[in-house]
Each structure stands twice: as structure tokens, then as C-alpha cells.
Motif scaffolding. Structure first.
Motif, short mmCIF file in Angstrom:
data_model
loop_
_atom_site.label_atom_id
_atom_site.label_comp_id
_atom_site.label_asym_id
_atom_site.label_seq_id
_atom_site.Cartn_x
_atom_site.Cartn_y
_atom_site.Cartn_z
N GLY A 143 0.78 -1.23 0.00
CA GLY A 143 0.00 0.00 0.00
C GLY A 143 0.81 1.27 0.00
O GLY A 143 0.51 2.20 -0.76
N ILE A 144 1.82 1.37 0.84
CA ILE A 144 2.57 2.61 0.96
C ILE A 144 3.49 2.78 -0.25
O ILE A 144 4.29 1.91 -0.56
CB ILE A 144 3.40 2.63 2.25
CG1 ILE A 144 2.48 2.51 3.47
CG2 ILE A 144 4.24 3.90 2.34
CD1 ILE A 144 3.22 2.36 4.77
N ASP A 152 12.04 5.33 -4.06
CA ASP A 152 11.12 6.32 -3.49
C ASP A 152 10.12 5.64 -2.55
O ASP A 152 9.78 6.19 -1.50
CB ASP A 152 10.38 7.06 -4.60
CG ASP A 152 11.26 8.07 -5.32
OD1 ASP A 152 12.41 8.26 -4.88
OD2 ASP A 152 10.79 8.67 -6.31
N ARG A 153 9.65 4.47 -2.96
CA ARG A 153 8.75 3.72 -2.07
C ARG A 153 9.47 3.40 -0.76
O ARG A 153 8.91 3.56 0.33
CB ARG A 153 8.26 2.45 -2.74
CG ARG A 153 7.36 1.61 -1.83
CD ARG A 153 6.76 0.43 -2.57
NE ARG A 153 5.87 -0.29 -1.66
CZ ARG A 153 6.23 -1.33 -0.91
NH1 ARG A 153 7.47 -1.80 -0.98
NH2 ARG A 153 5.36 -1.90 -0.09
N LEU A 154 10.71 2.96 -0.87
CA LEU A 154 11.49 2.64 0.33
C LEU A 154 11.69 3.87 1.19
O LEU A 154 11.60 3.80 2.42
CB LEU A 154 12.84 2.04 -0.05
CG LEU A 154 13.78 1.72 1.11
CD1 LEU A 154 13.15 0.71 2.07
CD2 LEU A 154 15.12 1.20 0.59
N GLY A 204 -1.31 5.97 3.35
CA GLY A 204 -0.20 6.42 2.54
C GLY A 204 0.07 7.90 2.70
O GLY A 204 -0.53 8.58 3.54
N PHE A 205 0.99 8.39 1.88
CA PHE A 205 1.36 9.80 1.90
C PHE A 205 0.45 10.58 0.95
O PHE A 205 0.22 10.17 -0.18
CB PHE A 205 2.83 9.97 1.48
CG PHE A 205 3.80 9.57 2.56
CD1 PHE A 205 4.38 10.53 3.37
CD2 PHE A 205 4.14 8.24 2.76
CE1 PHE A 205 5.28 10.19 4.37
CE2 PHE A 205 5.04 7.88 3.75
CZ PHE A 205 5.60 8.84 4.57
N VAL A 206 -0.04 11.70 1.43
CA VAL A 206 -0.94 12.55 0.63
C VAL A 206 -0.36 13.94 0.55
O VAL A 206 0.38 14.39 1.43
CB VAL A 206 -2.35 12.60 1.24
CG1 VAL A 206 -2.99 11.22 1.25
CG2 VAL A 206 -2.32 13.17 2.66
N LEU A 207 -0.69 14.63 -0.53
CA LEU A 207 -0.16 15.97 -0.77
C LEU A 207 -0.58 16.93 0.34
O LEU A 207 -1.75 16.97 0.73
CB LEU A 207 -0.68 16.49 -2.12
CG LEU A 207 -0.23 17.90 -2.52
CD1 LEU A 207 1.27 17.94 -2.75
CD2 LEU A 207 -0.99 18.34 -3.77
#
Length: 231
Positions: A143-144, A152-154, A204-207
Motif C-alpha cells: 500500500g505505501i 522512493d517507495r522505500l 499512505g502519503f498525501v499531498l
């Protein structure tokens, strides 16, 4: 060095006259509200992309924004100077927020995936081992960072893993539990100049835009934590 020297002269001639009162006040002490832990990468400039001034951030910068965890007694297993800065920020300066900020195109994360660190750098190789748990978590946490390049995922997962390392310090864990300090996981995209925040509710990461800023300021974003590993 040429650019650095000319920059100092430019600051002295054009910026400093308007900032003399600010520096005069700062000479009597500092009162930052945020401890900001970022990568040492020259492309990541926290005061620039956060529009903050001298005295606003207490900053720690390390290769890969890595943090040596504490042992059961609370002592750092690695860089004591880094741990000392964390303790100083929380105990002496009483910061209320801690941000760990990773970034895209991180050389440390690329080195972890390729297994290639610069030759003749034994200290760097040992330091990068602090990212080994991040590599292992990346194998089992879906997911992340999906859709991003592997490094970048790492780097996004590494932000959350380093928050776990930070929580291994008694001073951090106790203050977070009592509500005296909040932890945040951020990720800076070098290519776009945009900052993203981790929201566990959305996985996850969001803007970080105006809407997300309001959620943070109203304490509507849960404390960032890595999901449990799935096997």
C-alpha cells in the motif's frame, strides 16, 4: 565555494539590514516549536520549502534521515550526538512537534536497494545499516508508495520506520503518550517541490495542500505508524 562566498556577501549587503532586529532577538535565546529531522541531501532545504525563519526549526540532518534507536536503558546504539540533539530539543527547548522528513531520489535508499555504497567509506556503510529494517518492512507492508520507483517507495517506508526508532527513546515515547509532543511523517518530492504527509487512515502519503494543512492544525491526522507486517 565561490557561490557560497558570494552568497554571504549578498546576504550581508541586501538581506541583513532588514534582519538585524531578528538576529538581535535570537541572540538572547531560541524558542523553536518543532524538531525537524531531515536528510543531509543538499537538495532538501527545510527552511526553504516550509517558508520558516531563523529560530523556527531545531534541525537534525543525517544521511538518509536515519535515526539510531535506543537500547532498553535509553542510550543510543549509534550516533550519540543525534540522540543528544533529540533530548535537548524535547527537554531543554520543549518542542511540541517532531517531523521526520524523507525525500525522493534519496541516494541512501538507492544504496540500500543496490547493495552498493561508496568504496572506502566504512562509517557510511555501517550507518546505512540503520535502514535495514526499512528494507525488510518494505517486503511485507503493501500500500505505501505503490506506483513509485522502488527507492522512493522505500524512502516513504523509511520515514515511518525511523519514527519507530525515535519512539524507542523514553523521552519521546513518554511525551507522545502524554500528549506533550506530536510526531509527523513527511516526504518531500525533489522533482516537484511538493511536500506529502503520512495519513494512516488513508494508508499512505498525501499531498500537503490547504485542506490537509487544516486537518493537521486541527489534530485530525492520526499519529503516523507503520502498519503491521503482512506475510
Amino acid at each position: 565555494m565561490d557561490k557560497l562566498i558570494r552568497g554571504i556577501l549578498h546576504f550581508r549587503e541586501h538581506e541583513l539590514p532588514q534582519r538585524r532586529d531578528t538576529f538581535a532577538k535570537l541572540a538572547s535565546g531560541q524558542d523553536p516549536d518543532t524538531l525537524f529531522l531531515a536528510c543531509a541531501d543538499s537538495r532538501v532545504v527545510p527552511n526553504l520549502f516550509s517558508s520558516t525563519e531563523p529560530g523556527d526549526l531545531f534541525t537534525i540532518r543525517t544521511v538518509g534521515n536515519l535515526i539510531a534507536p535506543a537500547d532498553p536503558e535509553g542510550g543510543a546504539i549509534g550516533d550519540v550526538s543525534e540522540a543528544a540533539a533529540v533530548e535537548y530539543a524535547l527537554i531543554a527547548l520543549e518542542v511540541r512537534d517532531i517531523v521526520i522528513c524523507g525525500h525522493s531520489h534519496c541516494g541512501a535508499m538507492g544504496a540500500m536497494l543496490s547493495g552498493k555504497a561508496p568504496a572506502g567509506a566504512p562509517n557510511l556503510r555501517e550507518w546505512l545499516e540503520l535502514a535495514r529494517p526499512s528494507v525488510e518492512r518494505a517486503k511485507h507492508v503493501p500500500g505505501i508508495g505503490e506506483g513509485l520507483p522502488p527507492a522512493d517507495r522505500l524512502s516513504q517506508i523509511n520515514v515511518l520506520q525511523q519514527l519507530d526508532h525515535l519512539r524507542s527513546y523514553h523521552v519521546v515515547r513518554e511525551r507522545e503518550a502524554s500528549g506533550h509532543v506530536r510526531l509527523h511523517g513527511w516526504w518531500f518530492d525533489v522533482a516537484t517541490g511538493e511536500t506529502h504527509i503520512y495519513d494512516s487512515e488513508r494508508g499512505g502519503f498525501v499531498l500537503l495542500d490547504a485542506e490537509e494543512a487544516e486537518r493537521i492544525l486541527s489534530h485530525a491526522v492520526p499519529a503516523p505508524r507503520l502498519p503491521m507486517m503482512e506475510r
